[in-house]
Motif scaffolding. Structure first.
Motif, PDB file in Angstrom:
ATOM      1  N   LYS A  95       0.832  -1.213   0.000  1.00 16.33           N
ATOM      2  CA  LYS A  95       0.000   0.000   0.000  1.00 16.33           C
ATOM      3  C   LYS A  95       0.860   1.254   0.000  1.00 16.33           C
ATOM      4  O   LYS A  95       1.945   1.273   0.558  1.00 16.33           O
ATOM      5  N   MET A  96       0.332   2.289  -0.570  1.00 15.91           N
ATOM      6  CA  MET A  96       0.988   3.593  -0.591  1.00 15.91           C
ATOM      7  C   MET A  96       0.985   4.182   0.820  1.00 15.91           C
ATOM      8  O   MET A  96       0.199   3.769   1.668  1.00 15.91           O
ATOM      9  N   GLY A 100     -13.017   8.828  -4.226  1.00 17.34           N
ATOM     10  CA  GLY A 100     -12.240   7.819  -4.941  1.00 17.34           C
ATOM     11  C   GLY A 100     -11.016   7.314  -4.200  1.00 17.34           C
ATOM     12  O   GLY A 100     -10.385   6.354  -4.638  1.00 17.34           O
ATOM     13  N   PHE A 101     -10.659   7.955  -3.087  1.00 15.58           N
ATOM     14  CA  PHE A 101      -9.554   7.438  -2.272  1.00 15.58           C
ATOM     15  C   PHE A 101     -10.067   6.325  -1.352  1.00 15.58           C
ATOM     16  O   PHE A 101     -11.262   6.164  -1.159  1.00 15.58           O
ATOM     17  N   ILE A 102      -9.110   5.573  -0.792  1.00 16.15           N
ATOM     18  CA  ILE A 102      -9.466   4.543   0.184  1.00 16.15           C
ATOM     19  C   ILE A 102      -9.094   5.053   1.574  1.00 16.15           C
ATOM     20  O   ILE A 102      -7.974   5.530   1.797  1.00 16.15           O
ATOM     21  N   LYS A 111      -2.377   7.472  -0.278  1.00 17.01           N
ATOM     22  CA  LYS A 111      -2.037   8.291  -1.439  1.00 17.01           C
ATOM     23  C   LYS A 111      -2.218   7.500  -2.730  1.00 17.01           C
ATOM     24  O   LYS A 111      -2.178   6.270  -2.714  1.00 17.01           O
ATOM     25  N   LYS A 112      -2.396   8.223  -3.804  1.00 16.00           N
ATOM     26  CA  LYS A 112      -2.412   7.545  -5.104  1.00 16.00           C
ATOM     27  C   LYS A 112      -0.998   7.538  -5.668  1.00 16.00           C
ATOM     28  O   LYS A 112      -0.235   8.470  -5.421  1.00 16.00           O
ATOM     29  N   MET A 120      -3.282   1.512  -3.984  1.00 17.44           N
ATOM     30  CA  MET A 120      -4.225   2.554  -3.578  1.00 17.44           C
ATOM     31  C   MET A 120      -5.034   2.150  -2.350  1.00 17.44           C
ATOM     32  O   MET A 120      -5.845   2.941  -1.858  1.00 17.44           O
ATOM     33  N   GLY A 121      -4.852   0.904  -1.889  1.00 16.76           N
ATOM     34  CA  GLY A 121      -5.483   0.494  -0.639  1.00 16.76           C
ATOM     35  C   GLY A 121      -6.747  -0.329  -0.787  1.00 16.76           C
ATOM     36  O   GLY A 121      -7.394  -0.638   0.207  1.00 16.76           O
TER      37      GLY A 121
END
Lengths: 390, 390
Positions: free
Chosen positions: A17-18, A30-32, A166-167, A311-312
């Motif tokens: 993962k980031m 759109g983020f996790i 983070k992406k 991206m998670g």
């Protein structure tokens, strides 16, 4: 040469993962989510009317004097006497000494005098404090995808910042002496370069917008040099072309000489057999075949898989769906196939023209049909796996 | 009061496509194509080797002298003598006097002398000019959604600009004296405002990014004034709250006094009964209920429908899918219901807690289950329609 499932497992094992960072809720679509969130308040924060009507005390009779008004947003917790009621609106504060709201359609009003025609149940139309969520209760679990509803939910609890993954920052490096920028005149023997904009928009369709594009000639030193810079500055490096075994394919050598660890090279599949996956520290490297349809197939099957993990996303699978195939199919290649297809709610059809060199069919497909290498006969109406695209 | 299907028909009749504009291909992801495109070139533009190997004339024997090399991107159409072959790479120009390519694995090479061990069929491994698409042939139909594959396809034909339908400019106007900006202290009787960020992200999830947000007090004059400005500057006006029949609901009056034509008001549904749809010139106006879950449901069912038509989508339906429901359900309300649900490839489950005031359930749902008003009994395993969300 490995099989598709092995390739995916190797990607899963080697993608992490980031890092986490704080972001404003209104920018988090759109983020996790990278933390579990509990409510900082009771919601509603006070006893609230669920109707436009009149608040009264249930134990009293049906005839009242209207002594004041509670509008949404106003607060007055006045003392109400016996046989008194107040005019009240949806969302407004219900004074502590009252317990029930009657909707206005069930009353008769004459000046300040109110008669209840149809008495509701006790406590009707009053939302109790914390009815929807209580302080400290779970709001959203870690690893939730932030949707418009999640944003609304967080905002209505007064939450303004959250931690997300983070992406990834990504770079596309396009190789090939035969490539000419679209818009220019096409000299003999050359073709227009299209993989950079195609792959960039594939990243964009996953919500990734930090994308850099470089072009490099088919030359070992240039390739080594550009890779050296990119490997230390990006989370994912995508190279397009130069990964076959022709005399002018320098990408693999350039990657290895830059200290990239090879995790696999060549998959028993069609299209996209020559596909290099490697890693340097945390930077993932994919070297994709140069021809457009093979490159895009590889993106949807493998690169997207790695990006989702970074991206998670929790379910690190291919988002496969199953449909019945409309046309029988024979796979005599011994390779796993990804066929451009069009599916609806029940069926999937293999589209005509599956050539790996061009994008005609891809542009009208909505899924890639996966036929495993050891599946020789696919009968009509048999269920097949599809990876949705776009 | 009208039914859901009537409301959708009225929206369809009154929404028209946005104007057309030119856009660079690499910026066109997610737009709808507003022209039919034909190919400006043959693709491939010349006879191309599909393999790394050797090009030769099929009618000759199996023993050749290698006289030169054709690398992708280089052009040389030299005259080849009898019993001569050339080294060739994938994508490279095949000289006019040769007709077949043998893959390198099927040859033996000794210095400049080549022996073909396994002779391919005549014309094998040579992609003819225009094999994928010929000049003037159809590339993409008008009304195609621009995907990464479509962008790649256009770019490889050298196309740099296309005509698309513009995306609408939208404004969100939030009403409600009870609303406080998240991040501030919450006074008694007030709640946090969340609809603006929620609805803005719902627009964003449709690829719309020209979004303006205004907040207005529950006051007729302020509401009229802000609407006046917005009606002439935006393609879609969304008002949140103030649309019920309470004494402080000024939105409908403010809309009508600004010359907005009422097309419907109130739908026989739950949640979201009070929903105003109107039009002034080409500007569409939706006034949504103020409570978050009702507002978001209305967005997904009605606003999204109108936006898709405006953006040029051809299938102006709700993108419904069908699944078997896992729990029997009775609808005794006489209203159409939209229930928050979670579906997989086969089934859909109604999620607990369907209150219209809050977003708990919405944040974990992936679809809205549509139960028509005249459907009283929904048996287990019966098929129901779902509108996918997020």
């Amino acid at each position: 040469m490995i099989q598709v499932s092995q390739a995916l497992s190797i990607i899963t094992e080697n993608s992490c993962k980031m890092p986490i960072r704080k972001i404003e809720v209104h920018k988090s679509l759109g983020f996790i989510l990278a933390e579990t969130i509990h409510s900082p308040i009771d919601m509603p924060p006070f006893r609230q009317s669920a109707m436009d009507g009149y608040a009264f005390l249930f134990s009293e009779l049906n005839q009242f004097d209207i002594v004041s008004t509670s509008q949404a947003g106003n607060f007055s917790n006045e003392q109400i006497e016996k046989n008194q009621a107040i005019r009240i609106f949806t969302g407004a504060y219900v004074p502590d000494c009252l317990d029930t709201v009657v909707m206005q359609e069930h009353t008769e009003r004459n000046g300040q005098s109110l008669k209840i025609i149809k008495k509701p149940n006790a406590f009707a139309n009053v939302r109790s404090k914390g009815e929807q969520i209580k302080k400290e209760e779970l709001v959203l679990e870690r690893n939730t995808l932030i949707t418009p509803a999640a944003i609304g939910f967080l905002a209505c609890l007064g939450i303004t910042e959250i931690n997300i993954y983070k992406k990834p920052k990504v770079v596309i490096i396009v190789t090939g002496n035969e490539l000419v920028k679209a818009g220019k005149k096409l000299p003999k023997g050359k073709i227009f370069e299209s993989n950079s904009v195609m792959l960039a928009s594939a990243f964009q369709s996953m919500g990734i917008d930090k994308i850099k594009i470089f072009k490099v000639k088919d030359d070992l030193n240039s390739t080594k040099k550009i890779l050296k810079n990119c490997l230390s500055s990006f989370d994912v490096v995508l190279v397009s072309g130069g990964i076959s075994v022709g005399d002018y394919d320098f990408v693999k050598e350039a990657l290895l000489s830059n200290g990239v660890e090879e995790l696999f090279y060549t998959i028993n599949q069609k299209p996209g057999k020559p596909l290099f996956f490697g890693k340097k520290v945390k930077t993932l490297v994919f070297a994709l075949p140069g021809n457009p349809a093979s490159a895009l197939t590889s993106f949807y099957i493998y690169v997207q898989h790695a990006l989702k993990i970074k991206m998670g996303f929790d379910s690190v699978h291919l988002n496969q769906i199953n449909r019945k195939i409309t046309t029988p199919f024979e796979n005599t290649t011994g390779k796993s196939l990804f066929l451009k297809g069009f599916y609806n709610d029940e069926f999937v059809t293999v589209l005509e023209s599956q050539s790996s060199a061009m994008l005609n069919t891809f542009a009208t497909a909505n899924g890639l049909i996966y036929i495993p290498y050891d599946k020789e006969i696919v009968a009509e109406n048999q269920e097949v796996s599809i990876i949705p695209i776009n």
